[in-house]
Design a protein around this motif. Sequence first.
Motif, PDB file in Angstrom:
ATOM      1  N   LEU A 146       0.956  -0.998  -0.016  1.00  0.00           N
ATOM      2  CA  LEU A 146       0.093   0.043  -0.026  1.00  0.00           C
ATOM      3  C   LEU A 146       0.862   1.295  -0.025  1.00  0.00           C
ATOM      4  O   LEU A 146       1.626   1.470   0.997  1.00  0.00           O
ATOM      5  N   PRO A 147       0.804   2.063  -0.899  1.00  0.00           N
ATOM      6  CA  PRO A 147       1.358   3.250  -1.097  1.00  0.00           C
ATOM      7  C   PRO A 147       1.232   4.141   0.242  1.00  0.00           C
ATOM      8  O   PRO A 147       0.283   4.305   0.831  1.00  0.00           O
ATOM      9  N   ALA A 148       2.487   4.611   0.912  1.00  0.00           N
ATOM     10  CA  ALA A 148       2.534   5.329   1.895  1.00  0.00           C
ATOM     11  C   ALA A 148       1.752   6.712   1.538  1.00  0.00           C
ATOM     12  O   ALA A 148       1.157   7.345   2.459  1.00  0.00           O
ATOM     13  N   THR A 149       2.060   6.997   0.436  1.00  0.00           N
ATOM     14  CA  THR A 149       1.335   8.532  -0.066  1.00  0.00           C
ATOM     15  C   THR A 149       0.797   8.375  -1.361  1.00  0.00           C
ATOM     16  O   THR A 149       1.744   7.857  -2.271  1.00  0.00           O
ATOM     17  N   VAL A 150      -0.320   9.009  -1.424  1.00  0.00           N
ATOM     18  CA  VAL A 150      -0.883   9.054  -2.881  1.00  0.00           C
ATOM     19  C   VAL A 150      -0.895  10.678  -3.190  1.00  0.00           C
ATOM     20  O   VAL A 150      -1.634  11.347  -2.327  1.00  0.00           O
ATOM     21  N   ILE A 151      -0.306  10.872  -4.432  1.00  0.00           N
ATOM     22  CA  ILE A 151      -0.317  12.462  -5.009  1.00  0.00           C
ATOM     23  C   ILE A 151      -1.165  12.366  -6.241  1.00  0.00           C
ATOM     24  O   ILE A 151      -0.808  11.991  -7.062  1.00  0.00           O
ATOM     25  N   TYR A 152      -2.398  13.012  -5.923  1.00  0.00           N
ATOM     26  CA  TYR A 152      -3.344  13.323  -7.369  1.00  0.00           C
ATOM     27  C   TYR A 152      -3.012  14.584  -7.868  1.00  0.00           C
ATOM     28  O   TYR A 152      -3.317  15.681  -6.948  1.00  0.00           O
ATOM     29  N   ASP A 153      -2.660  14.655  -8.980  1.00  0.00           N
ATOM     30  CA  ASP A 153      -2.429  16.062  -9.603  1.00  0.00           C
ATOM     31  C   ASP A 153      -3.033  15.960 -11.065  1.00  0.00           C
ATOM     32  O   ASP A 153      -2.534  15.335 -11.989  1.00  0.00           O
ATOM     33  N   SER A 154      -4.431  16.518 -11.190  1.00  0.00           N
ATOM     34  CA  SER A 154      -4.992  16.020 -12.632  1.00  0.00           C
ATOM     35  C   SER A 154      -4.269  16.824 -13.778  1.00  0.00           C
ATOM     36  O   SER A 154      -4.662  16.412 -14.883  1.00  0.00           O
ATOM     37  N   THR A 155      -3.446  17.697 -13.530  1.00  0.00           N
ATOM     38  CA  THR A 155      -2.631  18.337 -14.812  1.00  0.00           C
ATOM     39  C   THR A 155      -1.783  17.068 -15.288  1.00  0.00           C
ATOM     40  O   THR A 155      -1.413  17.061 -16.612  1.00  0.00           O
ATOM     41  N   LEU A 156      -1.360  16.083 -14.524  1.00  0.00           N
ATOM     42  CA  LEU A 156      -0.579  15.102 -15.060  1.00  0.00           C
ATOM     43  C   LEU A 156      -1.544  14.030 -15.903  1.00  0.00           C
ATOM     44  O   LEU A 156      -1.101  13.353 -16.551  1.00  0.00           O
ATOM     45  N   THR A 157      -3.001  14.433 -15.816  1.00  0.00           N
ATOM     46  CA  THR A 157      -3.844  13.389 -16.551  1.00  0.00           C
ATOM     47  C   THR A 157      -4.648  14.130 -18.020  1.00  0.00           C
ATOM     48  O   THR A 157      -5.127  13.472 -18.605  1.00  0.00           O
ATOM     49  N   ASP A 210     -14.378  18.467 -22.507  1.00  0.00           N
ATOM     50  CA  ASP A 210     -13.370  19.365 -22.586  1.00  0.00           C
ATOM     51  C   ASP A 210     -12.102  18.660 -21.827  1.00  0.00           C
ATOM     52  O   ASP A 210     -11.870  18.561 -20.798  1.00  0.00           O
ATOM     53  N   PRO A 211     -11.595  17.758 -22.949  1.00  0.00           N
ATOM     54  CA  PRO A 211     -10.228  17.133 -22.026  1.00  0.00           C
ATOM     55  C   PRO A 211      -9.279  17.750 -21.342  1.00  0.00           C
ATOM     56  O   PRO A 211      -8.523  17.023 -20.881  1.00  0.00           O
ATOM     57  N   SER A 212      -8.935  18.805 -21.716  1.00  0.00           N
ATOM     58  CA  SER A 212      -7.854  19.866 -21.045  1.00  0.00           C
ATOM     59  C   SER A 212      -8.663  20.580 -19.836  1.00  0.00           C
ATOM     60  O   SER A 212      -7.612  21.435 -19.350  1.00  0.00           O
ATOM     61  N   GLY A 213      -9.504  20.609 -19.530  1.00  0.00           N
ATOM     62  CA  GLY A 213     -10.225  21.121 -18.440  1.00  0.00           C
ATOM     63  C   GLY A 213     -10.055  20.358 -17.003  1.00  0.00           C
ATOM     64  O   GLY A 213      -9.889  19.119 -17.002  1.00  0.00           O
ATOM     65  N   ILE A 214      -9.639  21.311 -16.163  1.00  0.00           N
ATOM     66  CA  ILE A 214      -9.242  20.622 -14.739  1.00  0.00           C
ATOM     67  C   ILE A 214     -10.368  19.906 -13.821  1.00  0.00           C
ATOM     68  O   ILE A 214     -10.283  18.954 -13.326  1.00  0.00           O
ATOM     69  N   GLU A 215     -11.381  20.675 -13.931  1.00  0.00           N
ATOM     70  CA  GLU A 215     -12.771  20.235 -13.145  1.00  0.00           C
ATOM     71  C   GLU A 215     -12.990  18.834 -13.287  1.00  0.00           C
ATOM     72  O   GLU A 215     -13.098  17.896 -12.364  1.00  0.00           O
ATOM     73  N   GLY A 216     -13.232  18.331 -14.579  1.00  0.00           N
ATOM     74  CA  GLY A 216     -13.634  17.032 -14.884  1.00  0.00           C
ATOM     75  C   GLY A 216     -12.597  16.111 -14.521  1.00  0.00           C
ATOM     76  O   GLY A 216     -12.782  14.754 -14.046  1.00  0.00           O
ATOM     77  N   ARG A 217     -11.357  16.465 -14.640  1.00  0.00           N
ATOM     78  CA  ARG A 217     -10.230  15.647 -14.521  1.00  0.00           C
ATOM     79  C   ARG A 217     -10.134  15.367 -12.989  1.00  0.00           C
ATOM     80  O   ARG A 217      -9.700  14.220 -12.458  1.00  0.00           O
ATOM     81  N   ASP A 218     -10.135  16.505 -11.937  1.00  0.00           N
ATOM     82  CA  ASP A 218     -10.268  16.483 -10.468  1.00  0.00           C
ATOM     83  C   ASP A 218     -11.291  15.346 -10.085  1.00  0.00           C
ATOM     84  O   ASP A 218     -10.983  14.713  -9.358  1.00  0.00           O
ATOM     85  N   GLU A 219     -12.463  15.543 -10.668  1.00  0.00           N
ATOM     86  CA  GLU A 219     -13.560  14.874 -10.067  1.00  0.00           C
ATOM     87  C   GLU A 219     -13.157  13.312 -10.558  1.00  0.00           C
ATOM     88  O   GLU A 219     -13.339  12.470  -9.530  1.00  0.00           O
ATOM     89  N   CYS A 220     -12.548  13.114 -11.722  1.00  0.00           N
ATOM     90  CA  CYS A 220     -12.432  11.622 -12.139  1.00  0.00           C
ATOM     91  C   CYS A 220     -11.423  11.039 -11.194  1.00  0.00           C
ATOM     92  O   CYS A 220     -11.303  10.079 -10.514  1.00  0.00           O
TER      93      CYS A 220
END
Length: 353
Positions: A146-157, A210-220
């Motif tokens: 189990l990873p000690a830390t998870v870092i979600y950054d939607s700009t990477l998606t 909007d594949p380059s929009g942050i809102e949908g990517r953050d939600e996913c």
Amino acid sequence: MPTDSFVHETLGQRVILEAGGAGRHLTAEVDRLGAARIMLIAAEAEAPLADRVAAGLPVALRWTEVVQHVPAELAERAREAAARCRADLLVTVGGGSTTGLAKAVALTSRVPIIAVPTTYAGSEATAVWGLTEGRHKSTGVHASVLPATVIYDSTLTLSLPVGLSVASGFNGLAHCIDSMWAPGSDPINRALALEGIRVLAAGLPKVVADPSGIEGRDECLYGAYLSAVSFASAGSGLHHKICHVLGGSYSLPHAETHAIVLPHVLALNAPGVPERGLRIGQALGGTEPVAALDRLREAVGAPRALKDVGFEEADIGDAAARILPVVPASNPVAVSLPVLEDLLRAAWNGGRS
Ligand code: NAD
């Protein structure tokens, strides 16, 4: 309504979500863990993303060879490389295959992982590891992976192609929906699962529009995390057992296979647990769950047929026979060989079971 009695375990993990924040948070987490020799695991395609987030960190080894379902011989070579470079931290930047390779290394070395996910597969929030030998995929559960830390950054998606984003988002939905009846399903993981369904169903159409929009990517990404936490707690239900066999025995692509099989398992199981089916439907923005999932599939163009992803009709009988012995005893409806064959045939041709 009375609450079911339950025994629920919550996994200990630090989770961070901030669009554009991965580099800063990763540096802070590396400091916090006191790491000095990082093995940075990122597939060739994600190497530029990894460069971005790991700039300035003490990277002792970069590893770019990543293969879906973690072949055992690849895991062995990565373990030897980790030992040779005396890695004291594994950092992953990538999808479930990348996280999976780090888990294989962590399983034997006990070196901690920081995961920076770039898909919605959710492996980062489970203690489940997987390895494939020939046509057999084995999985297990161990705290060390189990990873000690998870870092979600939607700009990477943002670079994740829309088709893959949709399939991967459906992988997340599958974690949630299967959690509603998996062997360890309880009120807590079902609450997380329902919120995961709601968030993914809201986010995926935004990603498509909007594949380059942050809102949908953050939600996913948020939905992917919820989905994985619910799955980690509830365990594998019928859907995951089916996809595990299909992925491991026929080398089918993971996310697409989940997306294609999900409506068929939902149609089979929901009538056995009508109240949970209704809640799934409501979380998807409707009432009847299969119709609500169909509307979402239509809206985002989810993949439909196993024949399109490399599964042969001639393998239906063999696959059903492999799945039957692993069907969870707690599945809400009875499952027989003919039931599985019908389900697989419908999933193969993209029709309805
Ligand atoms: P993947 O990691 O194989 O990635 C799919 C493709 O997307 C790859 O070609 C990858 O290079 C590309 N990609 C990833 N991120 C990208 C980005 N941001 N931009 C552009 N391309 C990108 O697929 P996946 O669906 O994320 O993971 C599947 C694997 O994860 C399977 O082996 C599955 O068994 C495992 N998994 C494990 C768990 C668990 O709990 N252990 C949970 C879910 C999935």
